[in-house]
Motif scaffolding. Structure first.
Motif, PDB file in Angstrom:
ATOM      1  N   PRO A   1      11.040   3.515  19.360  1.00  0.00           N
ATOM      2  CA  PRO A   1      10.116   3.929  18.290  1.00  0.00           C
ATOM      3  C   PRO A   1       9.028   2.878  18.067  1.00  0.00           C
ATOM      4  N   GLY A   2       7.952   3.283  17.425  1.00  0.00           N
ATOM      5  CA  GLY A   2       6.928   2.333  17.005  1.00  0.00           C
ATOM      6  C   GLY A   2       5.780   2.184  17.981  1.00  0.00           C
TER       7      GLY A   2
ATOM      8  N   GLY B   1       6.803   7.941  17.163  1.00  0.00           N
ATOM      9  CA  GLY B   1       6.613   6.816  16.256  1.00  0.00           C
ATOM     10  C   GLY B   1       7.843   6.525  15.426  1.00  0.00           C
ATOM     11  N   LYS B   2       8.787   7.464  15.390  1.00  0.00           N
ATOM     12  CA  LYS B   2       9.926   7.331  14.484  1.00  0.00           C
ATOM     13  C   LYS B   2      11.241   7.441  15.246  1.00  0.00           C
TER      14      LYS B   2
ATOM     15  N   VAL C   1       7.529  13.426  20.878  1.00  0.00           N
ATOM     16  CA  VAL C   1       8.630  14.163  20.248  1.00  0.00           C
ATOM     17  C   VAL C   1       8.591  13.920  18.745  1.00  0.00           C
ATOM     18  N   SER C   2       8.782  15.002  17.979  1.00  0.00           N
ATOM     19  CA  SER C   2       8.837  14.851  16.527  1.00  0.00           C
ATOM     20  C   SER C   2       9.689  15.956  15.925  1.00  0.00           C
ATOM     21  N   THR C   3      10.240  15.689  14.757  1.00  0.00           N
ATOM     22  CA  THR C   3      10.819  16.738  13.932  1.00  0.00           C
ATOM     23  C   THR C   3       9.725  17.254  12.992  1.00  0.00           C
ATOM     24  N   PRO C   4       9.926  18.415  12.351  1.00  0.00           N
ATOM     25  CA  PRO C   4       8.806  19.061  11.645  1.00  0.00           C
ATOM     26  C   PRO C   4       8.350  18.409  10.345  1.00  0.00           C
ATOM     27  N   GLN C   5       9.180  17.561   9.708  1.00  0.00           N
ATOM     28  CA  GLN C   5       8.831  17.106   8.369  1.00  0.00           C
ATOM     29  C   GLN C   5       7.714  16.069   8.387  1.00  0.00           C
TER      30      GLN C   5
ATOM     31  N   ASP D   1       4.503   9.052  11.195  1.00  0.00           N
ATOM     32  CA  ASP D   1       4.701   7.996  12.194  1.00  0.00           C
ATOM     33  C   ASP D   1       4.215   8.421  13.569  1.00  0.00           C
ATOM     34  N   VAL D   2       4.410   9.702  13.909  1.00  0.00           N
ATOM     35  CA  VAL D   2       3.928  10.217  15.190  1.00  0.00           C
ATOM     36  C   VAL D   2       2.407  10.100  15.263  1.00  0.00           C
ATOM     37  N   HIS D   3       1.753  10.323  14.134  1.00  0.00           N
ATOM     38  CA  HIS D   3       0.291  10.219  14.076  1.00  0.00           C
ATOM     39  C   HIS D   3      -0.170   8.837  14.524  1.00  0.00           C
TER      40      HIS D   3
END
Length: 345
Positions: A216-217, A100-101, A237-241, A247-249
């Motif tokens: 993204p998006g 998402g990001k 794919v996501s980073t941990p923060q 956005d991944v949600h």
């Protein structure tokens, strides 16, 4: 009453095919109840602006026909129709890499998964679907002077695109058709049209895997991909923060919409930790186990974690897939890629 409603709807048109909504077959059923009218509509592209325009045009047409709807509640149910039976000849598995990001390293991961599959003996293609920010040519060091007239070739009295092969991966990207630094200022319909050409007008040849690097998006391009090609699964794919996971949600929610239902094969945590040079102790710069905890909460398989290493950045800037140069990263991507294959089966 029902017949008059049908006649009113013949004055409502869909711009995509220039037919009214009765002719185009998207009106599935009309229910005339005591206190409401229900119009059941099935669309390929249920974007917000299309839904709003459709509702406005329907109400306007019914009012124009002088139908007594003052005490009637109008409900329009819109569902996405997927072309799940459509196949692309010669391609066995189509997978999309999504987030998402932006800025989470999605293209880097798509690149190294593709090369890892090649090293395992598979025939692999990579479609750079990030129309507005194509970075795959940089990841594979495909410079403008390497892209020549052979990108187009004649086949069956028409021209098709010929992928450029780098490190064993067949690649198509908008970056092949635009100059370095040139802005792509396109509206959604033009971007989705270009994407459809990349998918269907490319001579991919026989492939075991086609990896689609999504932007993204959750917009028009994503819906076009879902509409036009039979995806076997999504790799998130996501980073941990938290700001990335928020956005991944939303992306996960889109792929799990009942009318879409594309399998999510798993999620990868990128930039998971730093390693101290002397002690080799892990430093969790963006927080610890953010993606792993999210995967448990959302019931998504955790595919693996990728550390923050300077070599990843350096080799990416050089246009060399890092799995070819760093044994530690190669083993990590091999494990992740095997997890993806296992989830497919």
């Amino acid at each position: 009453m029902k017949q008059k409603i049908y006649q009113a709807l013949e004055n409502v048109f869909i711009l995509e095919n220039k037919k009214n909504i009765i002719e185009s077959g998207i009106v599935k059923k009309i229910d005339v109840l005591k206190d409401e009218i229900r119009i059941h509509i099935s669309l390929y592209n249920p974007t917000m602006h299309i839904k709003k325009k459709l509702k406005k045009d329907i109400l306007k047409s019914i009012k124009y026909k002088n139908l007594d709807t003052k005490k009637i509640c109008l409900k329009i149910e819109i569902k996405l129709r997927r072309n799940t039976d459509q196949k692309i000849s010669g391609i066995k598995n189509i997978l999309a890499v999504a987030s998402g990001k932006g800025g989470v390293g999605k293209s880097t991961i798509a690149t190294n998964i593709a090369v890892s599959l090649v090293k395992m003996g598979f025939h692999v293609g990579l479609l750079d679907a990030d129309i507005y920010g194509p970075s795959i040519p940089l990841m594979f060091n495909i410079e403008e002077d390497k892209i020549h007239s052979s990108i187009l070739k004649k086949k069956n009295n028409s021209y098709v695109m010929n992928p450029i092969t780098s490190y064993g991966v067949k690649i198509i990207s908008l970056g092949f058709f635009s100059k370095s630094g040139e802005a792509v200022v396109w509206r959604g319909p033009m971007a989705t049209k270009a994407l459809r050409q990349f998918i269907h007008d490319t001579d991919w040849g026989p492939l075991d895997f086609l990896i689609v690097d999504l932007p993204p998006g959750t917009g028009d391009i994503h819906l076009s991909i879902l509409q036009d090609i039979p995806l076997k699964g999504i790799i998130i794919v996501s980073t941990p923060q938290k700001i990335s996971l928020s956005d991944v949600h939303r992306s996960v929610a889109m792929f799990r919409i009942r009318s879409i239902q594309v399998p999510i094969l798993g999620i990868i945590e990128n930039m998971s930790f730093l390693l101290e040079n002397k002690t080799k102790e892990k430093q969790y710069f963006f927080g610890k186990n953010g993606v792993k905890n999210f995967s448990k909460k959302m019931n998504i398989f955790f595919l693996g974690e990728i550390p923050m290493l300077q070599e990843i950045r350096e080799y990416s800037d050089l246009g060399v897939p890092v799995v070819l140069e760093n044994d530690q990263i190669r083993k990590i991507f091999e494990k992740i890629t095997k997890n993806i294959i296992n989830k497919l089966s």
